[in-house]
Design a protein around this motif. Structure first.
Motif, PDB file in Angstrom:
ATOM      1  N   GLU A 271       0.819  -1.204   0.000  1.00  0.00           N
ATOM      2  CA  GLU A 271       0.000   0.000   0.000  1.00  0.00           C
ATOM      3  C   GLU A 271       0.856   1.258   0.000  1.00  0.00           C
ATOM      4  O   GLU A 271       0.450   2.300  -0.523  1.00  0.00           O
ATOM      5  CB  GLU A 271      -0.909   0.006   1.230  1.00  0.00           C
ATOM      6  CG  GLU A 271      -1.944  -1.098   1.240  1.00  0.00           C
ATOM      7  CD  GLU A 271      -2.771  -1.102   2.508  1.00  0.00           C
ATOM      8  OE1 GLU A 271      -3.977  -1.419   2.418  1.00  0.00           O
ATOM      9  OE2 GLU A 271      -2.224  -0.789   3.573  1.00  0.00           O
ATOM     10  N   VAL A 272       2.046   1.185   0.586  1.00  0.00           N
ATOM     11  CA  VAL A 272       2.923   2.358   0.695  1.00  0.00           C
ATOM     12  C   VAL A 272       3.258   2.925  -0.678  1.00  0.00           C
ATOM     13  O   VAL A 272       3.316   4.143  -0.868  1.00  0.00           O
ATOM     14  CB  VAL A 272       4.206   2.007   1.470  1.00  0.00           C
ATOM     15  CG1 VAL A 272       5.217   3.158   1.410  1.00  0.00           C
ATOM     16  CG2 VAL A 272       3.878   1.684   2.919  1.00  0.00           C
ATOM     17  N   ASN A 273       3.471   2.042  -1.652  1.00  0.00           N
ATOM     18  CA  ASN A 273       3.846   2.492  -2.990  1.00  0.00           C
ATOM     19  C   ASN A 273       2.713   3.173  -3.734  1.00  0.00           C
ATOM     20  O   ASN A 273       2.953   3.868  -4.720  1.00  0.00           O
ATOM     21  CB  ASN A 273       4.354   1.313  -3.828  1.00  0.00           C
ATOM     22  CG  ASN A 273       5.790   0.971  -3.509  1.00  0.00           C
ATOM     23  OD1 ASN A 273       6.470   1.693  -2.778  1.00  0.00           O
ATOM     24  ND2 ASN A 273       6.260  -0.147  -4.037  1.00  0.00           N
ATOM     25  N   PHE A 274       1.480   2.951  -3.285  1.00  0.00           N
ATOM     26  CA  PHE A 274       0.350   3.535  -4.006  1.00  0.00           C
ATOM     27  C   PHE A 274      -0.231   4.751  -3.300  1.00  0.00           C
ATOM     28  O   PHE A 274      -0.464   5.790  -3.922  1.00  0.00           O
ATOM     29  CB  PHE A 274      -0.755   2.492  -4.203  1.00  0.00           C
ATOM     30  CG  PHE A 274      -1.953   3.033  -4.939  1.00  0.00           C
ATOM     31  CD1 PHE A 274      -1.960   3.122  -6.321  1.00  0.00           C
ATOM     32  CD2 PHE A 274      -3.054   3.501  -4.244  1.00  0.00           C
ATOM     33  CE1 PHE A 274      -3.052   3.659  -7.004  1.00  0.00           C
ATOM     34  CE2 PHE A 274      -4.151   4.034  -4.905  1.00  0.00           C
ATOM     35  CZ  PHE A 274      -4.150   4.118  -6.282  1.00  0.00           C
ATOM     36  N   PHE A 275      -0.471   4.639  -2.027  1.00  0.00           N
ATOM     37  CA  PHE A 275      -1.154   5.706  -1.304  1.00  0.00           C
ATOM     38  C   PHE A 275      -0.197   6.834  -0.931  1.00  0.00           C
ATOM     39  O   PHE A 275       1.015   6.639  -0.842  1.00  0.00           O
ATOM     40  CB  PHE A 275      -1.822   5.145  -0.047  1.00  0.00           C
ATOM     41  CG  PHE A 275      -2.965   4.217  -0.343  1.00  0.00           C
ATOM     42  CD1 PHE A 275      -4.191   4.709  -0.747  1.00  0.00           C
ATOM     43  CD2 PHE A 275      -2.799   2.839  -0.235  1.00  0.00           C
ATOM     44  CE1 PHE A 275      -5.242   3.860  -1.035  1.00  0.00           C
ATOM     45  CE2 PHE A 275      -3.844   1.979  -0.512  1.00  0.00           C
ATOM     46  CZ  PHE A 275      -5.069   2.489  -0.920  1.00  0.00           C
TER      47      PHE A 275
END
Length: 264
Positions: A123-127
């Motif tokens: 999720e870190v790479n997207f949000f």
């Protein structure tokens, strides 16, 4: 932000265990059956499709829909319930994972501070949530004579959040999850332990449904939402859609505090 104090609280907290909110008629039926002034907790990714790296290429329309929460606000006003639901929101050209709290005819937002960063679920790479600063104690509000705190599922693994809740004398922690990979026993161990050592109720709402990943593997969000007080599971759901409502036993809560004295 001004402190949230519930104007009417029935001393009941409910879990809605769902895959999505497409059937608003059924959601309406569930809400209608509850005592007025109930706090309702939803699992993660019920307003939007489950998180996917493909969102970078072709984000679902739900992520950009600014009005997707409006019907929940109407339910909140009609039944005078308080709703706690995770949501993906688009602003400033970025996507943010938030917890939205509908109460007293208004909405409040808590932004997730610790996010998943694994190869198969990143999720870190997207949000665009800021995960670089030291975490603050999550959103806390008052319900009658009780203090209620909220957490995203991944955040429940970090002791600093629980320490903040204990320092603030939080009585009930609401945990929204989207758990898979047959992790039921791990979640029970994790949350009942924190319920015991923090002398508080823990409500865990888990998503249901299946998700087929790009590698063809099918993820099973297994449900099994539950409520714990101390080391005991008070009530739980199975793997199907359902609703669970628990009236808080404040005397048992006080007995737990008095017996173990972890709050002192």
């Amino acid at each position: 932000m001004k402190e949230l104090i519930l104007e009417n609280f029935s001393n009941n907290i409910a879990i809605f265990q769902l895959e999505n909110l497409m059937d608003t008629t059924r959601i309406n039926t569930y809400m209608k059956s509850l005592p007025q002034g109930t706090i309702i907790l939803f699992g993660e990714y019920v307003l939007e499709p489950f998180f996917s790296e493909q969102w970078k290429i072709n984000p679902p329309q739900e992520l950009k829909d600014k009005n997707k929460l409006d019907f929940l606000m109407e339910f909140c006003k009609e039944y005078r319930h308080t709703l706690v639901i995770p949501s993906v929101q688009y602003k400033n050209k970025g996507y943010y994972k938030n917890m939205v709290i509908f109460a007293n005819g208004k909405s409040y937002t808590y932004t997730q501070q610790r996010m998943i960063q694994y190869d198969h679920w990143n999720e870190v790479n997207f949000f665009s949530n800021d995960t670089t600063k030291l975490p603050k104690t999550p959103f806390i509000f008052r319900a009658g004579n009780l203090k209620v705190g909220i957490l995203f599922g991944f955040e429940a693994h970090f002791d600093e959040f629980w320490m903040g809740f204990k320092k603030a004398c939080v009585d009930v922690v609401l945990v929204a999850t989207a758990s898979t990979f047959s992790s039921q026993e791990r979640w029970k161990s994790l949350l009942t332990t924190h319920s015991f050592t923090n002398s508080c109720y823990v409500f865990r709402a888990n998503r249901i449904g299946k998700y087929k990943a790009n590698d063809g593997y099918e993820w099973d969000f297994y449900g099994h939402s539950f409520v714990s007080l101390g080391q005991k599971i008070i009530d739980s759901l199975n793997a199907d859609e359902g609703m669970l409502c628990v009236e808080l036993d404040t005397q048992s809560l006080q007995n737990l505090k008095d017996e173990w004295k972890f709050r002192e």
